[in-house]
Motif scaffolding. Sequence first.
Motif, PDB file in Angstrom:
ATOM      1  N   MET A  32       0.842  -1.173   0.000  1.00 38.47           N
ATOM      2  CA  MET A  32       0.000   0.000   0.000  1.00 38.47           C
ATOM      3  C   MET A  32       0.891   1.242   0.000  1.00 38.47           C
ATOM      4  O   MET A  32       1.842   1.338   0.769  1.00 38.47           O
ATOM      5  N   ARG A  33       0.594   2.172  -0.850  1.00 41.56           N
ATOM      6  CA  ARG A  33       1.440   3.351  -1.027  1.00 41.56           C
ATOM      7  C   ARG A  33       1.505   4.226   0.218  1.00 41.56           C
ATOM      8  O   ARG A  33       2.518   4.865   0.477  1.00 41.56           O
ATOM      9  N   VAL A  34       0.450   4.257   1.004  1.00 43.63           N
ATOM     10  CA  VAL A  34       0.440   5.109   2.194  1.00 43.63           C
ATOM     11  C   VAL A  34       1.559   4.724   3.160  1.00 43.63           C
ATOM     12  O   VAL A  34       2.185   5.593   3.771  1.00 43.63           O
ATOM     13  N   TRP A  35       1.851   3.431   3.274  1.00 37.45           N
ATOM     14  CA  TRP A  35       2.899   3.003   4.205  1.00 37.45           C
ATOM     15  C   TRP A  35       4.289   3.357   3.691  1.00 37.45           C
ATOM     16  O   TRP A  35       5.198   3.624   4.478  1.00 37.45           O
ATOM     17  N   LEU A  36       4.456   3.381   2.401  1.00 25.91           N
ATOM     18  CA  LEU A  36       5.719   3.843   1.830  1.00 25.91           C
ATOM     19  C   LEU A  36       5.939   5.308   2.200  1.00 25.91           C
ATOM     20  O   LEU A  36       7.030   5.707   2.620  1.00 25.91           O
ATOM     21  N   ILE A  37       4.897   6.108   2.083  1.00 23.77           N
ATOM     22  CA  ILE A  37       4.982   7.528   2.418  1.00 23.77           C
ATOM     23  C   ILE A  37       5.231   7.714   3.914  1.00 23.77           C
ATOM     24  O   ILE A  37       6.065   8.534   4.316  1.00 23.77           O
ATOM     25  N   VAL A  38       4.523   6.947   4.742  1.00 23.84           N
ATOM     26  CA  VAL A  38       4.712   7.047   6.198  1.00 23.84           C
ATOM     27  C   VAL A  38       6.147   6.680   6.567  1.00 23.84           C
ATOM     28  O   VAL A  38       6.795   7.376   7.364  1.00 23.84           O
ATOM     29  N   ARG A  39       6.653   5.611   5.999  1.00 20.97           N
ATOM     30  CA  ARG A  39       8.024   5.193   6.302  1.00 20.97           C
ATOM     31  C   ARG A  39       9.031   6.278   5.906  1.00 20.97           C
ATOM     32  O   ARG A  39       9.910   6.639   6.687  1.00 20.97           O
ATOM     33  N   TRP A  40       8.895   6.809   4.690  1.00 20.24           N
ATOM     34  CA  TRP A  40       9.826   7.845   4.243  1.00 20.24           C
ATOM     35  C   TRP A  40       9.692   9.108   5.085  1.00 20.24           C
ATOM     36  O   TRP A  40      10.695   9.789   5.347  1.00 20.24           O
ATOM     37  N   ALA A  41       8.485   9.424   5.518  1.00 18.28           N
ATOM     38  CA  ALA A  41       8.289  10.606   6.371  1.00 18.28           C
ATOM     39  C   ALA A  41       8.989  10.420   7.716  1.00 18.28           C
ATOM     40  O   ALA A  41       9.637  11.350   8.229  1.00 18.28           O
ATOM     41  N   LEU A  42       8.897   9.238   8.295  1.00 19.20           N
ATOM     42  CA  LEU A  42       9.571   8.970   9.572  1.00 19.20           C
ATOM     43  C   LEU A  42      11.092   8.980   9.410  1.00 19.20           C
ATOM     44  O   LEU A  42      11.815   9.496  10.273  1.00 19.20           O
ATOM     45  N   ILE A  43      11.569   8.437   8.319  1.00 20.15           N
ATOM     46  CA  ILE A  43      13.011   8.443   8.052  1.00 20.15           C
ATOM     47  C   ILE A  43      13.495   9.878   7.837  1.00 20.15           C
ATOM     48  O   ILE A  43      14.537  10.277   8.371  1.00 20.15           O
ATOM     49  N   ALA A  44      12.721  10.670   7.096  1.00 17.80           N
ATOM     50  CA  ALA A  44      13.087  12.070   6.874  1.00 17.80           C
ATOM     51  C   ALA A  44      13.070  12.849   8.182  1.00 17.80           C
ATOM     52  O   ALA A  44      13.954  13.677   8.431  1.00 17.80           O
ATOM     53  N   ALA A  45      12.080  12.587   9.030  1.00 16.09           N
ATOM     54  CA  ALA A  45      12.009  13.263  10.331  1.00 16.09           C
ATOM     55  C   ALA A  45      13.232  12.918  11.179  1.00 16.09           C
ATOM     56  O   ALA A  45      13.790  13.787  11.870  1.00 16.09           O
ATOM     57  N   SER A  46      13.668  11.677  11.120  1.00 12.21           N
ATOM     58  CA  SER A  46      14.868  11.276  11.842  1.00 12.21           C
ATOM     59  C   SER A  46      16.097  12.002  11.306  1.00 12.21           C
ATOM     60  O   SER A  46      16.950  12.463  12.079  1.00 12.21           O
ATOM     61  N   ALA A  47      16.185  12.116   9.996  1.00 11.48           N
ATOM     62  CA  ALA A  47      17.318  12.815   9.383  1.00 11.48           C
ATOM     63  C   ALA A  47      17.312  14.289   9.770  1.00 11.48           C
ATOM     64  O   ALA A  47      18.358  14.848  10.124  1.00 11.48           O
ATOM     65  N   VAL A  48      16.157  14.912   9.745  1.00 12.04           N
ATOM     66  CA  VAL A  48      16.055  16.325  10.133  1.00 12.04           C
ATOM     67  C   VAL A  48      16.422  16.480  11.603  1.00 12.04           C
ATOM     68  O   VAL A  48      17.169  17.392  11.975  1.00 12.04           O
ATOM     69  N   GLY A  49      15.938  15.604  12.438  1.00 16.94           N
ATOM     70  CA  GLY A  49      16.257  15.659  13.859  1.00 16.94           C
ATOM     71  C   GLY A  49      17.744  15.519  14.123  1.00 16.94           C
ATOM     72  O   GLY A  49      18.283  16.112  15.065  1.00 16.94           O
ATOM     73  N   ALA A  50      18.433  14.759  13.276  1.00 13.64           N
ATOM     74  CA  ALA A  50      19.870  14.549  13.453  1.00 13.64           C
ATOM     75  C   ALA A  50      20.669  15.825  13.205  1.00 13.64           C
ATOM     76  O   ALA A  50      21.810  15.928  13.636  1.00 13.64           O
ATOM     77  N   PHE A  51      20.073  16.807  12.530  1.00 17.10           N
ATOM     78  CA  PHE A  51      20.751  18.084  12.342  1.00 17.10           C
ATOM     79  C   PHE A  51      20.867  18.860  13.656  1.00 17.10           C
ATOM     80  O   PHE A  51      21.670  19.767  13.772  1.00 17.10           O
ATOM     81  N   PHE A  52      20.044  18.505  14.624  1.00 13.33           N
ATOM     82  CA  PHE A  52      20.020  19.230  15.888  1.00 13.33           C
ATOM     83  C   PHE A  52      20.708  18.476  17.026  1.00 13.33           C
ATOM     84  O   PHE A  52      20.744  18.956  18.142  1.00 13.33           O
ATOM     85  N   VAL A  53      21.239  17.303  16.722  1.00 12.21           N
ATOM     86  CA  VAL A  53      21.977  16.537  17.719  1.00 12.21           C
ATOM     87  C   VAL A  53      23.317  17.233  17.924  1.00 12.21           C
ATOM     88  O   VAL A  53      24.018  17.531  16.955  1.00 12.21           O
ATOM     89  N   PRO A  54      23.683  17.516  19.174  1.00 16.91           N
ATOM     90  CA  PRO A  54      24.984  18.160  19.377  1.00 16.91           C
ATOM     91  C   PRO A  54      26.130  17.237  18.967  1.00 16.91           C
ATOM     92  O   PRO A  54      26.094  16.046  19.253  1.00 16.91           O
ATOM     93  N   LEU A  55      27.099  17.811  18.280  1.00 18.62           N
ATOM     94  CA  LEU A  55      28.275  17.029  17.896  1.00 18.62           C
ATOM     95  C   LEU A  55      29.248  17.005  19.068  1.00 18.62           C
ATOM     96  O   LEU A  55      29.352  17.957  19.825  1.00 18.62           O
ATOM     97  N   GLY A  56      29.932  15.925  19.185  1.00 15.26           N
ATOM     98  CA  GLY A  56      30.875  15.741  20.283  1.00 15.26           C
ATOM     99  C   GLY A  56      30.365  14.661  21.213  1.00 15.26           C
ATOM    100  O   GLY A  56      29.160  14.405  21.290  1.00 15.26           O
ATOM    101  N   PRO A  57      31.266  13.997  21.897  1.00 12.71           N
ATOM    102  CA  PRO A  57      30.851  12.903  22.782  1.00 12.71           C
ATOM    103  C   PRO A  57      29.956  13.414  23.901  1.00 12.71           C
ATOM    104  O   PRO A  57      30.233  14.439  24.509  1.00 12.71           O
ATOM    105  N   GLN A  58      28.861  12.714  24.142  1.00 11.30           N
ATOM    106  CA  GLN A  58      27.914  13.087  25.186  1.00 11.30           C
ATOM    107  C   GLN A  58      27.888  12.067  26.321  1.00 11.30           C
ATOM    108  O   GLN A  58      27.480  12.384  27.424  1.00 11.30           O
ATOM    109  N   ALA A  59      28.273  10.842  26.034  1.00 15.62           N
ATOM    110  CA  ALA A  59      28.202   9.763  27.026  1.00 15.62           C
ATOM    111  C   ALA A  59      29.301   9.919  28.066  1.00 15.62           C
ATOM    112  O   ALA A  59      30.406  10.365  27.767  1.00 15.62           O
TER     113      ALA A  59
END
Length: 142
Positions: free
Chosen positions: A1-28
């Motif tokens: 079903m095409r809707v799930w392809l779109i949902v999956r890509w939207a979640l992957i894109a959201a993860s990629a966008v969110g990764a732009f705001f992850v601070p660089l440098g060791p945090q642990a």
Amino acid sequence: MRVWLIVRWALIAASAVGAFFVPLGPQASPPIGWGALLAIFAFCSLGPLFVLGLQVINPRSPKAWLRPSWHLNPFNFRQPLQFFHLGAYICLAQALVVLVRLVFSQTSFYVEALVPLAMAAGVLLGLKLVMLVFRAKIERGA
């Protein structure tokens, strides 16, 4: 079903966008080293095998699981391979963005930046192991 392809890509894109705001440098604390990274990879590889192995013996589990597909509902928990498949690609998107950011930043390399990549690769390997070990449970020809 095409809707799930779109949902999956939207979640992957959201993860990629969110990764732009992850601070660089060791945090642990303490910092994640190569041994811990290997342990994360191993856990993510064997974790799906253990979790889905429990579902194989669950009498309420469906007779067959569908192979991972971009077109199937990843939130249908009667088809657990779909959820793990989506999770791996979400981690992969985050890993790629963080690594590209790291290349273009002044921050020096740190092992912790590879954690999402180790998780993604581990889960994808885990899915292959599940489909190999529990091949009788995987729907044929799907």
